[in-house]
Enzyme design. Structure first.
Site, PDB file in Angstrom:
ATOM      1  N   ASP A   1      47.132  30.712  44.844  1.00 41.58           N
ATOM      2  CA  ASP A   1      46.370  31.670  42.901  1.00 41.58           C
ATOM      3  C   ASP A   1      47.421  29.915  42.221  1.00 41.58           C
ATOM      4  OD1 ASP A   1      45.690  33.974  42.489  1.00 41.58           O
ATOM      5  OD2 ASP A   1      46.139  32.718  40.751  1.00 41.58           O
TER       6      ASP A   1
ATOM      7  N   LYS B   1      52.980  34.644  39.883  1.00 42.29           N
ATOM      8  CA  LYS B   1      51.362  35.888  40.675  1.00 42.29           C
ATOM      9  C   LYS B   1      52.562  35.607  41.985  1.00 42.29           C
ATOM     10  CE  LYS B   1      47.103  37.742  39.958  1.00 42.29           C
ATOM     11  NZ  LYS B   1      46.160  37.527  40.074  1.00 42.29           N
TER      12      LYS B   1
ATOM     13  N   GLU C   1      32.068  40.545  49.622  1.00 42.42           N
ATOM     14  CA  GLU C   1      32.980  41.520  50.153  1.00 42.42           C
ATOM     15  C   GLU C   1      32.158  42.867  49.282  1.00 42.42           C
ATOM     16  OE1 GLU C   1      35.251  41.372  51.623  1.00 42.42           O
ATOM     17  OE2 GLU C   1      34.949  43.429  51.089  1.00 42.42           O
TER      18      GLU C   1
ATOM     19  N   LEU D   1      34.164  46.148  49.458  1.00 43.25           N
ATOM     20  CA  LEU D   1      35.566  46.887  49.465  1.00 43.25           C
ATOM     21  C   LEU D   1      35.596  48.003  47.888  1.00 43.25           C
ATOM     22  CD1 LEU D   1      37.617  45.295  47.764  1.00 43.25           C
ATOM     23  CD2 LEU D   1      38.499  44.222  49.860  1.00 43.25           C
TER      24      LEU D   1
ATOM     25  N   LYS E   1      24.445  40.639  48.030  1.00 44.28           N
ATOM     26  CA  LYS E   1      25.241  42.154  47.267  1.00 44.28           C
ATOM     27  C   LYS E   1      25.216  42.568  45.654  1.00 44.28           C
ATOM     28  CE  LYS E   1      29.433  42.289  45.481  1.00 44.28           C
ATOM     29  NZ  LYS E   1      30.873  43.275  45.723  1.00 44.28           N
TER      30      LYS E   1
ATOM     31  N   LEU F   1      25.949  60.401  43.427  1.00 49.19           N
ATOM     32  CA  LEU F   1      25.264  61.183  43.788  1.00 49.19           C
ATOM     33  C   LEU F   1      26.592  62.366  42.589  1.00 49.19           C
ATOM     34  CD1 LEU F   1      22.093  62.074  45.252  1.00 49.19           C
ATOM     35  CD2 LEU F   1      21.930  60.226  43.887  1.00 49.19           C
TER      36      LEU F   1
ATOM     37  N   ALA G   1      27.095  63.202  39.384  1.00 51.86           N
ATOM     38  CA  ALA G   1      27.326  62.566  37.835  1.00 51.86           C
ATOM     39  C   ALA G   1      28.429  62.626  36.630  1.00 51.86           C
ATOM     40  CB  ALA G   1      26.746  64.481  37.635  1.00 51.86           C
TER      41      ALA G   1
ATOM     42  N   CYS H   1      33.137  45.836  38.723  1.00 51.33           N
ATOM     43  CA  CYS H   1      32.459  45.305  39.293  1.00 51.33           C
ATOM     44  C   CYS H   1      30.661  45.748  38.739  1.00 51.33           C
ATOM     45  CB  CYS H   1      32.273  45.733  40.672  1.00 51.33           C
ATOM     46  SG  CYS H   1      34.218  45.047  41.977  1.00 51.33           S
TER      47      CYS H   1
ATOM     48  N   LYS I   1      38.501  55.021  37.669  1.00 49.96           N
ATOM     49  CA  LYS I   1      38.672  55.863  39.438  1.00 49.96           C
ATOM     50  C   LYS I   1      39.601  56.034  39.698  1.00 49.96           C
ATOM     51  CE  LYS I   1      37.394  53.857  42.722  1.00 49.96           C
ATOM     52  NZ  LYS I   1      36.681  52.839  44.207  1.00 49.96           N
TER      53      LYS I   1
END
Ligand code: UGA
Length: 428
Positions: free
Chosen positions: A34, A39, A144, A146, A199, A245, A247, A255, A315
């Site tokens: 990287d 990091k 990807e 994931l 994708k 599904l 709601a 993404c 999320k």
């Protein structure tokens, strides 16, 4: 073990770090590079900069096979198979920003015959352009799939592995297929442009499913139906399927918003107007804002009212705040004059950077203290186990908008709350 192919990974963000650690777990020597030296230093000390279940354990367990570097020469010397995992954020025009991919290409000396395996999400046509530019390079598109929050398990148990290569690169595609073989999952061998489209189309379709069910939720509210029942009945049709599904108050993350807009833009650049995706995006934007009306229905003007947000990450099981619905919601509430307080079990740090003038509290109970309303924004499992009856008593007004239809409406009403879900029968 000794004959396992060496793997190089470029970019140790979410996809890169998961890819590197999982290949190390499969026994490959892995060098992950990287450009962010701090990091790299942190990773060398075993510090994982993102919240992702099972990832710190994998990094520690495979430390012997997993080397981190900021030096591209070290990477190029160590491995022929290079997985490009840099991010491709949206530009102001909605196209994908390929500058980081270009920077990776610049580190490859002309005449390099490495195999470049593209895991970054790029517009269809990118592979062909790279191939023209770097004719000695072998190029394989391997998108990807994931999900944050279950990335390690998704990597280790793929539904399918898509491998796109054009004529002349079959041997490189075979090499990629070899390293994925132990994981199982159906292998889709195809050309580069089709792999790139798979994708984008997969993410756009999932986002479409979410916007579709959100519109069904909005109509359900008008006709007295319960969208969770509608989704259950729809999802059992195996042609439809029950996943995605749920709601709620819209999709977020690094993404879906980016890829839906990139596909719409990609089509637009060729002169094709992708009308469906325009609607998917608009429905998602409006969905985040519908909470305001639900609050106003019970509170009248929100000016001077205190609203507590439960969950801020886009999320559960992640600390990622990118395009989180909480960002728009907090700003809209403040726009209406409300005071916003909030709690998230892990995203406090990133939330502090992303949110303006939101009072972050160390627990759900402290966020709810004295609040005029609460909005459940992210369905963190711990919210299911709260002592809701006790919490109702701590609020100035026990009103809860469940933005993810996560809680049991009757249990919340029994606990003393006025409960409003998304697309569920409500109280007047
Ligand atoms: C998504 C895809 O699911 C992955 O397959 C893909 O690899 C990844 O993007 C990527 O392109 O890298 P991710 O963004 O991590 O994964 O998260 P998802 O689980 O797909 O959730 C995205 C958003 O949709 C979240 O805000 C979630 O709350 C929302 N969502 C999801 C709903 O509102 N309803 C649902 O039924 C499902």
């Amino acid at each position: 073990m000794a004959d396992k192919q060496a793997i190089g990974v470029v970019g140790v963000g979410w996809v890169g770090l998961v890819t590197a650690s999982c290949f190390a777990e499969l026994g490959h020597p892995v060098v992950a590079m990287d450009i962010d030296a701090s990091k790299v230093e942190a990773l060398r000390r075993g510090e994982v900069p993102i919240h992702e279940p099972d990832l710190p354990e994998l990094v520690t367990k495979n430390a012997e096979r997993l080397r981190f570097t900021a030096d591209s020469d070290e990477l190029l010397a160590a491995a022929d198979l290079l997985f490009c995992c840099v991010d491709t954020p949206p530009t102001v025009s909605g196209d994908a920003d390929l500058s980081r991919v270009r920077a990776v290409l610049e580190t490859l000396p002309s005449g390099s015959d490495h195999v470049l395996v593209m895991k970054s999400t790029v517009p269809a046509g990118t592979g062909a352009a790279i191939r023209r530019e770097k004719p000695a390079l072998a190029y394989v598109s391997c998108p990807e799939f994931l999900k944050e929050g279950s990335a390690v398990s998704d990597f280790m148990n793929p539904d399918r592995v898509v491998i796109g290569a054009d004529p002349g690169d079959e041997a490189a595609a075979d090499a990629v297929e070899d390293v994925y073989r132990p994981l199982g999952g159906e292998v889709v061998r195809t050309d580069v442009a089709s792999a790139e489209m798979i994708k984008l189309a997969a993410n756009a379709f999932l986002a479409t499913k979410i916007s579709f069910i959100n519109e069904i939720a909005n109509v359900s509210e008008e006709v007295g139906a319960d969208v969770t029942e509608v989704a259950r009945g729809m999802g059992l049709d195996e042609r439809i399927g029950s996943s995605f599904l749920r709601a709620g108050i819209g999709y977020g993350g690094s993404c879906f918003p980016k890829d839906v807009s990139a596909l719409k833009q990609l089509a637009g650049n060729t002169g094709y107007h992708f009308q469906l995706l325009t609607a998917v995006i608009e429905v998602n934007e409006l969905q985040k804002r519908r909470v305001i009306k639900k609050l106003e229905k019970h509170l009248g003007s929100l000016a001077g009212k205190r609203v507590a947000l439960l969950g801020l990450a886009f999320k559960p099981d992640t600390d990622d705040m990118r395009e989180a619905s909480s960002l728009v919601l907090a700003a809209r509430l403040q726009g209406e004059g409300a005071e916003v307080v909030a709690y998230d079990p892990v995203a406090e740090g990133p939330a502090r950077e992303a949110l303006n003038a939101v009072d972050l509290r160390p627990s759900a109970a402290e966020a709810l203290d004295g609040a005029d309303a609460a909005v459940l924004v992210t369905e963190w499992p711990e919210f299911a186990d709260l002592d809701w009856a006790g919490l109702a008593g701590r609020m100035a007004n026990p009103l809860l908008v469940d933005g993810r239809n996560f809680l049991d409406p009757q249990a919340l009403r029994d606990a003393g709350f006025v409960y409003e879900g998304i697309g569920r029968p409500s109280e007047d």
